[in-house]
Motif scaffolding. Structure first.
Motif, PDB file in Angstrom:
ATOM      1  N   ILE A 628       0.863  -1.189   0.000  1.00  0.00           N
ATOM      2  CA  ILE A 628       0.000   0.000   0.000  1.00  0.00           C
ATOM      3  C   ILE A 628       0.898   1.236   0.000  1.00  0.00           C
ATOM      4  O   ILE A 628       1.860   1.287   0.772  1.00  0.00           O
ATOM      5  CB  ILE A 628      -0.910   0.010   1.255  1.00  0.00           C
ATOM      6  N   PRO A 629       0.618   2.250  -0.837  1.00  0.00           N
ATOM      7  CA  PRO A 629       1.444   3.472  -0.831  1.00  0.00           C
ATOM      8  C   PRO A 629       1.457   4.093   0.565  1.00  0.00           C
ATOM      9  O   PRO A 629       0.404   4.369   1.140  1.00  0.00           O
ATOM     10  CB  PRO A 629       0.740   4.384  -1.841  1.00  0.00           C
ATOM     11  N   SER A 630       2.668   4.282   1.138  1.00  0.00           N
ATOM     12  CA  SER A 630       2.774   4.759   2.524  1.00  0.00           C
ATOM     13  C   SER A 630       2.147   6.132   2.725  1.00  0.00           C
ATOM     14  O   SER A 630       1.682   6.456   3.821  1.00  0.00           O
ATOM     15  CB  SER A 630       4.241   4.789   2.965  1.00  0.00           C
ATOM     16  N   GLY A 631       2.074   6.947   1.655  1.00  0.00           N
ATOM     17  CA  GLY A 631       1.479   8.284   1.768  1.00  0.00           C
ATOM     18  C   GLY A 631      -0.026   8.258   1.938  1.00  0.00           C
ATOM     19  O   GLY A 631      -0.639   9.291   2.248  1.00  0.00           O
ATOM     20  N   ARG A 632      -0.652   7.085   1.721  1.00  0.00           N
ATOM     21  CA  ARG A 632      -2.111   6.985   1.825  1.00  0.00           C
ATOM     22  C   ARG A 632      -2.541   6.247   3.103  1.00  0.00           C
ATOM     23  O   ARG A 632      -3.698   5.877   3.245  1.00  0.00           O
ATOM     24  CB  ARG A 632      -2.698   6.228   0.616  1.00  0.00           C
ATOM     25  N   VAL A 633      -1.604   6.003   4.039  1.00  0.00           N
ATOM     26  CA  VAL A 633      -1.898   5.173   5.207  1.00  0.00           C
ATOM     27  C   VAL A 633      -1.982   6.017   6.482  1.00  0.00           C
ATOM     28  O   VAL A 633      -1.152   6.895   6.721  1.00  0.00           O
ATOM     29  CB  VAL A 633      -0.813   4.080   5.378  1.00  0.00           C
ATOM     30  N   VAL A 634      -3.012   5.742   7.284  1.00  0.00           N
ATOM     31  CA  VAL A 634      -3.146   6.328   8.620  1.00  0.00           C
ATOM     32  C   VAL A 634      -3.096   5.171   9.616  1.00  0.00           C
ATOM     33  O   VAL A 634      -3.897   4.236   9.529  1.00  0.00           O
ATOM     34  CB  VAL A 634      -4.487   7.096   8.787  1.00  0.00           C
ATOM     35  N   GLU A 635      -2.132   5.216  10.542  1.00  0.00           N
ATOM     36  CA  GLU A 635      -2.010   4.148  11.528  1.00  0.00           C
ATOM     37  C   GLU A 635      -2.564   4.608  12.868  1.00  0.00           C
ATOM     38  O   GLU A 635      -2.273   5.711  13.330  1.00  0.00           O
ATOM     39  CB  GLU A 635      -0.547   3.719  11.689  1.00  0.00           C
ATOM     40  N   VAL A 636      -3.378   3.755  13.483  1.00  0.00           N
ATOM     41  CA  VAL A 636      -3.979   4.058  14.782  1.00  0.00           C
ATOM     42  C   VAL A 636      -3.428   3.062  15.789  1.00  0.00           C
ATOM     43  O   VAL A 636      -3.563   1.843  15.607  1.00  0.00           O
ATOM     44  CB  VAL A 636      -5.524   3.953  14.720  1.00  0.00           C
ATOM     45  N   GLY A 637      -2.785   3.557  16.840  1.00  0.00           N
ATOM     46  CA  GLY A 637      -2.154   2.690  17.834  1.00  0.00           C
ATOM     47  C   GLY A 637      -3.116   2.254  18.922  1.00  0.00           C
ATOM     48  O   GLY A 637      -3.927   3.050  19.405  1.00  0.00           O
ATOM     49  N   THR A 638      -3.056   0.976  19.297  1.00  0.00           N
ATOM     50  CA  THR A 638      -3.850   0.453  20.413  1.00  0.00           C
ATOM     51  C   THR A 638      -2.957  -0.461  21.244  1.00  0.00           C
ATOM     52  O   THR A 638      -1.962  -0.993  20.748  1.00  0.00           O
ATOM     53  CB  THR A 638      -5.067  -0.370  19.923  1.00  0.00           C
ATOM     54  N   GLN A 639      -3.326  -0.645  22.512  1.00  0.00           N
ATOM     55  CA  GLN A 639      -2.556  -1.518  23.393  1.00  0.00           C
ATOM     56  C   GLN A 639      -3.411  -2.727  23.754  1.00  0.00           C
ATOM     57  O   GLN A 639      -4.563  -2.579  24.164  1.00  0.00           O
ATOM     58  CB  GLN A 639      -2.152  -0.752  24.649  1.00  0.00           C
ATOM     59  N   VAL A 640      -2.847  -3.918  23.550  1.00  0.00           N
ATOM     60  CA  VAL A 640      -3.596  -5.153  23.799  1.00  0.00           C
ATOM     61  C   VAL A 640      -2.768  -6.045  24.716  1.00  0.00           C
ATOM     62  O   VAL A 640      -1.556  -6.193  24.523  1.00  0.00           O
ATOM     63  CB  VAL A 640      -3.898  -5.905  22.479  1.00  0.00           C
ATOM     64  N   THR A 641      -3.412  -6.662  25.708  1.00  0.00           N
ATOM     65  CA  THR A 641      -2.713  -7.638  26.558  1.00  0.00           C
ATOM     66  C   THR A 641      -3.014  -9.040  26.045  1.00  0.00           C
ATOM     67  O   THR A 641      -4.120  -9.328  25.609  1.00  0.00           O
ATOM     68  CB  THR A 641      -3.172  -7.539  28.028  1.00  0.00           C
ATOM     69  N   ILE A 642      -1.994  -9.877  26.080  1.00  0.00           N
ATOM     70  CA  ILE A 642      -2.203 -11.256  25.622  1.00  0.00           C
ATOM     71  C   ILE A 642      -1.602 -12.227  26.631  1.00  0.00           C
ATOM     72  O   ILE A 642      -0.572 -11.973  27.203  1.00  0.00           O
ATOM     73  CB  ILE A 642      -1.583 -11.477  24.222  1.00  0.00           C
TER      74      ILE A 642
END
Length: 642
Positions: A628-642
């Motif tokens: 995927i073109p990196s200029g078109r990406v929005v990353e949303v951070g989340t924290q998960v316990t496993i």
């Protein structure tokens, strides 16, 4: 409303170029190519297999007797006939998964046949895949070292330089991997043809001198040797197996060359040349028992010719090494797609052939492991003890999965399928037992490597499943969220938002966080799921599935085969051609990046939790992996316990 997107036949043919390679390329060219790529490993076995087997058969005395020479020769020749010709060339080449072969392709085929009860099949696939990595480490080290040891037969002054030159050759081999194998591969076939011709011709004179060596063609000599030599005969079997290592490559490279070219090359060129060379080495030792120190190179006259043979042998062993290195790349890509390993960076080295790939991290790990092996063992005889266990283990697993395919896919009765496979499985188990006697002499190396890979694959698969189940419990049902948003929509912004998720029934984490923090919604929203099929490749007509779930929400499922590298923009372009308005420059891709932390109580031990978290951190970025073109990406951070 669900609509399956179809595309025209010409596009299908073009997209399937790699899968149909063996129908468009010339039969002769494919046969020549298979000689270079498929038979490099088994073709260089005469360098060490006969020597190691006869030395094992000679026992404490160390002087080979005529009975030992003929018995070992008979065992080698009949192993080539039964294990390679009958099991692989005649039977297993028919057990293809949409034209593809190899242990993971066979695993996917068997798993598809047994359905939900396929846990044991997956475990067998993990074991065989893990053992192949052991093979991919030992083959380059053993092959190149055994070839360069021929310098001792030219002059003893070269002996101190053998190990350093081996390391330099291997470093050079791994250094050029990033350039792709296409240019080098063009020379593989002709070089290996010269190799097979030379090793066959060199054997003719010794056979004429000692015609009694032809008695070894009688299988009774093999049986008699095993009956009269007791435990020594059993130990010898482990060394005899060195003659058939590389047989798995026959099956693994099925998709590259097709069944008929591989069969033709084996029956008319490879097996006659190998048989002649082994008989020639046997004849030489019958005439001069002292020649067992280096029977292969002593087939050639001292001086210039022997020096040329060392050069040709080095070239042939580099080719043999290349075959398992590229096999390791292909296996890794299959393992990633089947959910057995985290995403690694995959570079394509050819625009024409999707199978030609380079994985930098695997390349680095293989180089380090191979060089360490050479420095640790320092001779091909010492390394030969480490060889065999990984290959025999893979062959045992292949036979087991082959039984499932013959029974369930070919629809033979279980008794007929068992009657066909049982003799081969018995032979494979016998070879495995013989090789296990060498555990303390070096056989621990492939077992340790295999165990490490099994732990990594199992941890990744188990951890991914636990994470998926935990995420599903926490997530909101997608259908309920869409109904709420259509009823009371938030502020709309122009464009299309694509939310990647592994669970199409739940609202993607990135969508929930976007609504929570930005409180806006795009005019068009796509919930995108990427699936890996149990087949090597997917017809582009079946690549995209589109489902409209509301006026502003739709679900898109992209399906890729386990031999394919996922290219999301290219796949979405298929849908655009059929009327779905998709413009990459007005589309934003939303991905959720999860930071994992070990939970107090999880489904795995604490050490496995930490290993899974380390593996997930080492995984390649989804943006790069899905192209995927990196200029078109929005990353949303989340924290998960496993």
């Amino acid at each position: 409303m669900t609509s399956d997107i179809a595309i025209s036949a010409p596009e299908t043919a073009a997209a399937n170029g790699h899968g149909d390679a063996h129908t468009t390329a010339g039969f002769g060219a494919l046969t020549l190519g298979s000689i270079g790529v498929v038979y490099g490993d088994i073709g260089t076995s005469p360098l060490y297999a006969f020597r190691e087997a006869v030395m094992a058969a000679s026992g404490a005395e160390g002087v080979p007797t005529p009975a030992a020479v003929l018995g070992v020769l008979s065992l080698i020749l009949w192993a080539l006939i039964v294990v390679v010709t009958l099991k692989y060339v005649v039977i297993l080449l028919r057990a293809d998964n949409n034209g593809e072969g190899g242990t993971l392709a066979l695993m996917a085929l068997a798993q598809r046949a047994v359905g939900t009860r396929g846990t044991t099949i997956v475990l067998l696939g993990i074991i065989s895949g893990a053992l192949f990595y052991g093979d991919a480490v030992i083959t380059p080290a053993l092959s190149v070292l055994s070839a360069l040891e021929g310098m001792k037969d030219v002059t003893l002054h070269f002996e101190p330089y053998i190990v350093p030159l081996t390391v330099i050759t291997l470093v050079g081999l791994f250094a050029v991997q990033s350039r792709g194998t296409a240019r080098v591969a063009a020379f593989f076939g002709p070089i290996m043809c010269v190799w097979f011709a030379v090793i066959a011709i060199a054997a003719i004179h010794p056979i004429i001198q000692q015609p009694q060596v032809l008695f070894a063609l009688n299988p009774l000599y093999a049986v008699s040797f095993m009956i009269h030599h007791g435990i020594i005969g059993f130990v010898t079997l482990g060394a005899v197996f060195l003659a058939v290592t590389g047989a798995e490559a026959l099956y693994a490279d099925l998709g590259h060359f097709g069944k008929r070219p591989i069969q033709t090359a084996w029956l008319f060129i490879v097996v006659p040349s190998l048989a002649l060379n082994y008989l020639g080495q046997g004849a030489l030792v019958l005439g001069d028992p002292g020649a067992i120190v280096s029977p292969f190179f002593q087939l050639f006259p001292q001086g210039f010719f022997r020096g040329c043979m060392v050069v040709l042998a080095t070239a042939a062993t580099v080719i043999a090494s290349q075959a398992v290195i590229t096999g390791a790349y292909s296996l890794t890509r299959q393992a990633i797609q089947l959910g057995l390993l985290p995403r690694f960076e995959i570079r394509h080295t050819s625009e024409a052939h999707s199978g030609q790939i380079f994985i930098p991290r695997i390349n680095q790990l293989l180089l380090v492991a191979v060089v360490l092996l050479v420095l640790l063992f320092r001779s091909s005889s010492a390394l030969a003890s480490a060889y065999g266990i990984s290959v025999t283990g893979t062959m045992v697993v292949t036979a087991m999965m082959g039984f499932v395919v013959i029974w369930k896919v070919w629809r033979w009765s279980p008794f007929t399928a068992a009657a066909l496979i049982a003799p081969f499985l018995f032979l494979d188990l016998t070879f495995l037992a013989a090789n296990l006697l060498k555990v303390f002499e070096g056989g621990w190396v492939p077992l340790a490597l295999g165990a490490l890979m099994i732990i990594l694959m199992y941890t990744w698969r188990r951890g991914s499943r636990l994470l998926f189940e935990k995420s599903r419990k926490l997530e909101f049902p997608l259908a309920d969220l869409v109904a709420m948003l259509e009823k009371r929509p938030p502020q709309r912004v122009p464009g299309t938002a694509v939310f990647l998720t592994s669970d199409p029934l739940s609202a993607p984490t990135a969508l929930m966080h976007s609504l929570k923090h930005y409180k806006v919604l795009h005019e068009k929203n796509v919930i995108l799921t990427i699936e890996t099929a149990q087949t090597p490749r997917i017809d582009p007509a079946e690549r995209v599935k589109l489902e409209q779930i509301s006026p502003t929400f739709s679900k898109v499922t992209l399906k890729f085969g386990f031999m394919e590298s996922p290219n999301v923009p290219k796949a979405l372009a298929i849908a655009r051609k059929l009327g779905w308005q998709f413009d990459i420059m007005s589309t934003s891709f939303f991905l959720s990046r999860r930071a994992l932390k070990p939970a107090a109580h999880s489904g795995m031990p604490r050490w496995q939790d930490r290993l899974f978290i380390s593996l997930s951190r080492s995984a390649n970025d989804a943006t790069d992996y899905f192209q995927i073109p990196s200029g078109r990406v929005v990353e949303v951070g989340t924290q998960v316990t496993i």
